[in-house]
Design an enzyme around this catalytic site. Structure first.
Site, short mmCIF file in Angstrom:
data_model
loop_
_atom_site.label_atom_id
_atom_site.label_comp_id
_atom_site.label_asym_id
_atom_site.label_seq_id
_atom_site.Cartn_x
_atom_site.Cartn_y
_atom_site.Cartn_z
N TYR A 1 -26.77 -99.52 1.26
CA TYR A 1 -26.96 -99.75 2.69
C TYR A 1 -28.39 -99.46 3.13
CZ TYR A 1 -26.07 -99.54 7.68
OH TYR A 1 -26.12 -99.77 9.03
N VAL A 2 -28.89 -98.26 2.81
CA VAL A 2 -30.24 -97.88 3.23
C VAL A 2 -31.29 -98.71 2.52
CG1 VAL A 2 -31.93 -96.00 3.24
CG2 VAL A 2 -29.56 -95.54 3.86
N LYS B 1 -23.96 -106.71 -7.77
CA LYS B 1 -24.83 -106.67 -6.58
C LYS B 1 -26.17 -107.33 -6.87
CE LYS B 1 -25.11 -102.81 -4.27
NZ LYS B 1 -25.24 -101.38 -3.95
N ASN C 1 -27.93 -85.03 11.96
CA ASN C 1 -26.54 -85.42 11.74
C ASN C 1 -25.57 -84.33 12.17
OD1 ASN C 1 -27.16 -87.96 10.88
ND2 ASN C 1 -26.83 -87.59 8.72
N HIS D 1 -25.34 -84.58 15.90
CA HIS D 1 -24.51 -85.71 16.32
C HIS D 1 -23.03 -85.38 16.15
CE1 HIS D 1 -28.17 -88.37 15.09
NE2 HIS D 1 -28.38 -87.69 16.20
N ASN E 1 -15.01 -84.31 22.54
CA ASN E 1 -13.57 -84.41 22.31
C ASN E 1 -12.84 -83.14 22.73
OD1 ASN E 1 -13.70 -87.01 21.32
ND2 ASN E 1 -13.88 -86.39 19.18
N TYR F 1 -32.99 -75.28 25.77
CA TYR F 1 -32.10 -74.47 24.95
C TYR F 1 -32.14 -74.81 23.46
CZ TYR F 1 -30.01 -73.53 29.53
OH TYR F 1 -29.83 -73.21 30.84
N CYS G 1 -23.56 -65.80 33.28
CA CYS G 1 -22.81 -67.06 33.37
C CYS G 1 -22.24 -67.53 32.03
CB CYS G 1 -23.70 -68.16 33.96
SG CYS G 1 -24.20 -67.86 35.66
N LYS H 1 -33.57 -62.99 29.90
CA LYS H 1 -34.60 -64.01 29.81
C LYS H 1 -35.74 -63.69 30.78
CE LYS H 1 -32.78 -67.31 33.23
NZ LYS H 1 -32.40 -68.72 33.46
#
Length: 438
Positions: free
Chosen positions: A10-11, A35, A214, A217, A225, A257, A268, A324
């Site tokens: 793929y890459v 291939k 990754n 992500h 979720n 952050y 908080c 802080k």
């Protein structure tokens, strides 16, 4: 340029075809005969929007050819991309056998080549893999030396399936990792066809970036979720909630952050996270990622304590007490917890924070401090110079401008533990400077 791409998965196939479309001469190297036959006929076995049409175009213009011969590819190119797979083993470790094999093939081919050659590692590998696997294999097989006879650079890819061609030409950035100054020059020239800023860093940092991205992500998907589960249990449309969350580009979708440093604290974040996770349990909703945040934060505090303890100096100066800069709020400040623990271990502490005045503290803020550090009056120093005079280890917990003065007033026997990169760029000798994450 004349380019060879090892591995037409793929890459590799997207990299090869896109570079050929920018009028570079590209040789694809593929060991799989099925291939190879397809690519040799100008066809691709991969499904990726736009790839078949682009491959047909570069095949017809003879900008792209495919071969099974590493020697031929190395002979007829000046830059080689390693794009073979790094699948997981049963235990989760990366299987680098394909990378090792290709590295040996490249090394064997380089043995008979005198001209400087650049090997670009595009395969995803953990930090240190290029230096421990790729370079030794090439050097051993070629009899040559990296940095003298050939260059090896890291170049992680940021392509998504379904939009790979656009991502190749419009990545967030082009990362070039190099061991020697100038090693990535030819790659930098090659990527002038790409609309993105170039970032040149160390090889290990380049290897780490792909994993950091990754993991981030995966975390974002899981976070969304889990918030979705929490909202569903309360009859709330979670898509509406997350849409508003994403509109905040000052704090939520931003650089804010996202800097390694001190653990979080304050009035908080700890309180609200506990409330959210507690309510989820009441609703029989499991939120394992959100539930683990507080434990991870506590681990960061413990790591700091262990780091200071291992230095072995009993006189410790704490610079910054509130959670802080810009506040005197001490509630659940990680620095207060660090100080409390060190005192319990028998360390002699002296604390400085120009934003904290004991006479002004009231309510929960005052109660928290008195509960954790009941003898705070005897621990506070009147000046930065006072802390330096009474300490051997100095722990910076706030990025206050006044702590920039440290470089001019510390002595050779002092050690600085910088938890917030406050004086990272100051002229403090490396033997005395300790960053928790850098």
């Amino acid at each position: 340029m004349k380019i060879s791409v090892f591995g037409l998965g793929y890459v590799g196939s997207v990299t090869a075809v896109c570079l050929a479309d920018r009028e570079h001469d590209v040789i694809g190297v593929e060991a799989n005969p099925d291939k190879l036959a397809l690519f040799g006929a100008g066809q691709t076995p991969l499904f990726e929007p736009g790839l078949p049409e682009l491959l047909t175009k570069v095949y017809q213009t003879r900008r792209f050819t495919a071969t099974a011969s590493p020697a031929e590819a190395i002979r007829d190119s000046t830059v080689s991309f390693i794009c073979v797979g790094t699948p997981s083993k049963k235990g989760g470790q990366a299987d680098l056998s394909h990378v090792e094999h290709v590295s040996r093939e490249i090394g064997e081919a380089l043995r008979n080549k005198d001209a400087m050659h650049t090997i670009v590692v595009r395969s995803t590998m953990l930090p240190g893999s290029i230096e421990s696997v790729v370079i030794p294999q090439i050097e051993s097989a070629s009899g040559k030396r990296e940095g003298r006879d050939f260059h090896v650079v890291a170049n992680p890819e940021f392509m998504r399936e379904g939009s790979a061609i656009r991502d190749f030409y419009e990545p967030p950035f082009v990362v070039i990792g190099e061991r020697h100054a100038g090693a990535g020059d030819s790659l930098a020239d090659l990527y002038r066809c790409v609309d993105a800023p170039q970032v040149r860093i160390t090889i290990r940092a380049a290897e780490a970036i792909k994993f950091a991205c990754n993991a981030f992500h995966a975390m974002k998907i899981t976070f969304a979720n889990e918030i979705g589960q929490f909202c569903k249990a309360h009859g709330i449309d979670s898509r509406e909630v997350m849409d508003i969350v994403c509109r905040d580009t000052k704090l939520n979708i931003s650089r804010t952050y996202l800097k390694p440093g001190l653990a979080y604290g304050g009035s908080c974040l700890p309180k609200d996270l506990r409330a959210l996770v507690g309510r989820a349990r009441e609703k029989d909703v499991e939120l394992p990622m959100l539930d683990s945040i507080a434990r991870s934060n506590l681990n960061q505090i413990q790591r700091t304590i262990e780091f200071v303890t291992e230095l072995g100096h009993r006189e410790v100066g704490i610079l910054g007490l509130s959670f802080k800069v810009g506040t005197d709020d001490l509630r659940e400040s990680p620095t207060v917890i660090i100080a409390e623990t060190l005192l319990g271990k028998g360390f002699k502490l002296v604390i400085h924070d120009s934003e904290v005045e004991l006479t002004r503290l009231t309510g929960a803020n005052k109660r928290f401090l008195e509960d954790k550090l009941p003898h705070i009056n005897s621990l506070l120093a009147t000046s930065l110079q006072d802390v330096v005079a009474r300490s051997t280890t100095l722990v910076i917990c706030k990025n206050a401008p006044e702590y920039q003065e440290l470089s001019g007033i510390i002595s050779p026997h002092h050690h600085v533990v910088d938890l917030v990169a406050a004086v990272k760029s100051a002229n403090i000798p490396m033997a005395q400077y300790h960053g928790l994450y850098w």
